[in-house]
Design an enzyme around this catalytic site. Structure first.
Site, PDB file in Angstrom:
ATOM      1  CG  ASP A 158      -1.972  -1.070   1.200  1.00  0.00           C
ATOM      2  OD1 ASP A 158      -2.252  -1.594   0.111  1.00  0.00           O
ATOM      3  OD2 ASP A 158      -2.494  -1.401   2.280  1.00  0.00           O
ATOM      4  CE  LYS A 159       0.094   8.478  -1.726  1.00  0.00           C
ATOM      5  NZ  LYS A 159      -0.912   9.444  -2.244  1.00  0.00           N
TER       6      LYS A 159
END
Length: 308
Positions: free
Chosen positions: A145-146
Site C-alpha cells: 500500500d501507498k
C-alpha cells in the site's frame, strides 16, 4: 523520450498479480511512450477490448484477461505526459536499495509513495526507478500500500519475475510486517483466520471486509511489546489479500494506528501518528539470506512516546 510506434495490433495477457487494476492504469504501464490522453481516447473510442468486449477507463482487469489494443498511429512524446523525477528523489530512492543482485532489487519504500503511477499520480516507485537507473525493464514483483513503508521486490529480469511470482503464488516467500495497533492484544501468538472480500465504494475506491463468502485469508500475529494504549506486533500474512493485515486487525478489535480506512473511528489515546503504522520489515525468500529493513524513524519515535 524517443519516438515509439504502436502501428500494429497489440495483445496483452493479464496475470493474477495484476488482477484488480483499472484498465487505464494497466495500459499506462504497457504502452510505453503513449501519452495518457491518447490512452483515454483509445478506451473512449472502443479501440481497447478486453476479451473482445468494450471497456470503460475504470473497468478492472482479471487474471487471464486478454487485452487487445488497436494500432496507434504517429505516437510521439508529449512533454505534458513525460515522467520527470527530480534528482533529489531519484537519489533518495537509490539510497533506499537494501539488496541487489543480477535479477532482483529490494527497496525500502517510504510511506506515502505509491508503488506505481495512475489514479491521478504521475509516477510511483517503479517509474521513478526506471528513470533513475536508466533501465527500461524493471517490474514490480508484488505491491504494498501507498501508506505502508518497507521492503518491495522489483525484478530486473523476466526469469526472476516469473520465479518470484511463482514463489508468492505457492506461499514460499514469508513476509513479516511490524505494526502498531490500538489497545492491548491479549494473546502473545494467534492465527487470524477470516475470509476477505474486496469491493468498491461509489467513488471507485477499493475496500475489503470480512465476510463468509470472501476468499480464505490467514495472518499470523505475534506480540512484540505492549504499551498502555497500544501494542507492537509482528504480522505475517499467509495469504496475499488486499489490505489483509489492516482488516484482520480491525476484525479482532485492534485496528492499526494511523489507518484512515479501517478502524479510524476506534478511540486512540496515544500520541498522534502522521501515517499508517505498518512497515514491511523482513522477507524470507528461498535461496536468499533474510532481507530486513529497520523501522523508520517516525515509527520509532511513536514507540518511544508510547513507552514513556
Amino acid at each position: 523520450m524517443a519516438e515509439q510506434n504502436w502501428q500494429q495490433v497489440s495483445w496483452f495477457e493479464v496475470d493474477e498479480h495484476q488482477e484488480g487494476q483499472r484498465i487505464d492504469n494497466y495500459l499506462f504501464s504497457r504502452l510505453k511512450g503513449v501519452p495518457k490522453s491518447r490512452v483515454y481516447r483509445l478506451i473512449r473510442e472502443g479501440e481497447v477490448r478486453v476479451n473482445k468486449g468494450r471497456v470503460k477507463a475504470d473497468s478492472r482487469v482479471k487474471g487471464g484477461d486478454v487485452v487487445r489494443v488497436a494500432p496507434i498511429r504517429r505516437i510521439t512524446s508529449d512533454p505534458e505526459n513525460e515522467i520527470n523525477v527530480g534528482d533529489a528523489l531519484a537519489k533518495s530512492l537509490l539510497q533506499r536499495i537494501i539488496f541487489e543482485d543480477e535479477g532482483l532489487i529490494v527497496l525500502d519504500k517510504p510511506s506515502g509513495m505509491a508503488v506505481h503511477g495512475g489514479s491521478g499520480l504521475a509516477f510511483g516507485v517503479i517509474e521513478a526507478l526506471r528513470q533513475a537507473l536508466a533501465k527500461p525493464y524493471l517490474e514490480l514483483v508484488h505491491r504494498i500500500d501507498k501508506d505502508t513503508s518497507g521492503l518491495l521486490m522489483i525484478s530486473k529480469k523476466r526469469s526472476t519475475l516469473k520465479l518470484l511470482q511463482d514463489y508468492l503464488r505457492h506461499g514460499k516467500i514469508r513476509k513479516t510486517y511490524q505494526a502498531i495497533v490500538k489497545g492491548n492484544v491479549l494473546l502473545d501468538n494467534q492465527l487470524i483466520d477470516a475470509p476477505l472480500l474486496r469491493y468498491e465504494l461509489a467513488n471507485g475506491e477499493r475496500r475489503v471486509r470480512v465476510t463468509g463468502d470472501g476468499k480464505p485469508s490467514q495472518t499470523q500475529w505475534k506480540v512484540v511489546e505492549r504499551f498502555k494504549q497500544g501494542t507492537l506486533v509482528n504480522a505475517s500474512p499467509l495469504t496475499g489479500r488486499t489490505h489483509q493485515i489492516r482488516v484482520h486487525g480491525l476484525f479482532i478489535g485492534h485496528p492499526l494506528v494511523g489507518d484512515d480506512k479501517y478502524g479510524h473511528d476506534v478511540k486512540w489515546q496515544g500520541a498522534a501518528a502522521r501515517r499508517l503504522c505498518l512497515h514491511a520489515m523482513q522477507l524470507d525468500i528461498p535461496g536468499y539470506a533474510p532481507i530486513t529493513a529497520p523501522l523508520p524513524d517516525d515509527m520509532k519515535s511513536l514507540i518511544e512516546q508510547l513507552r514513556f
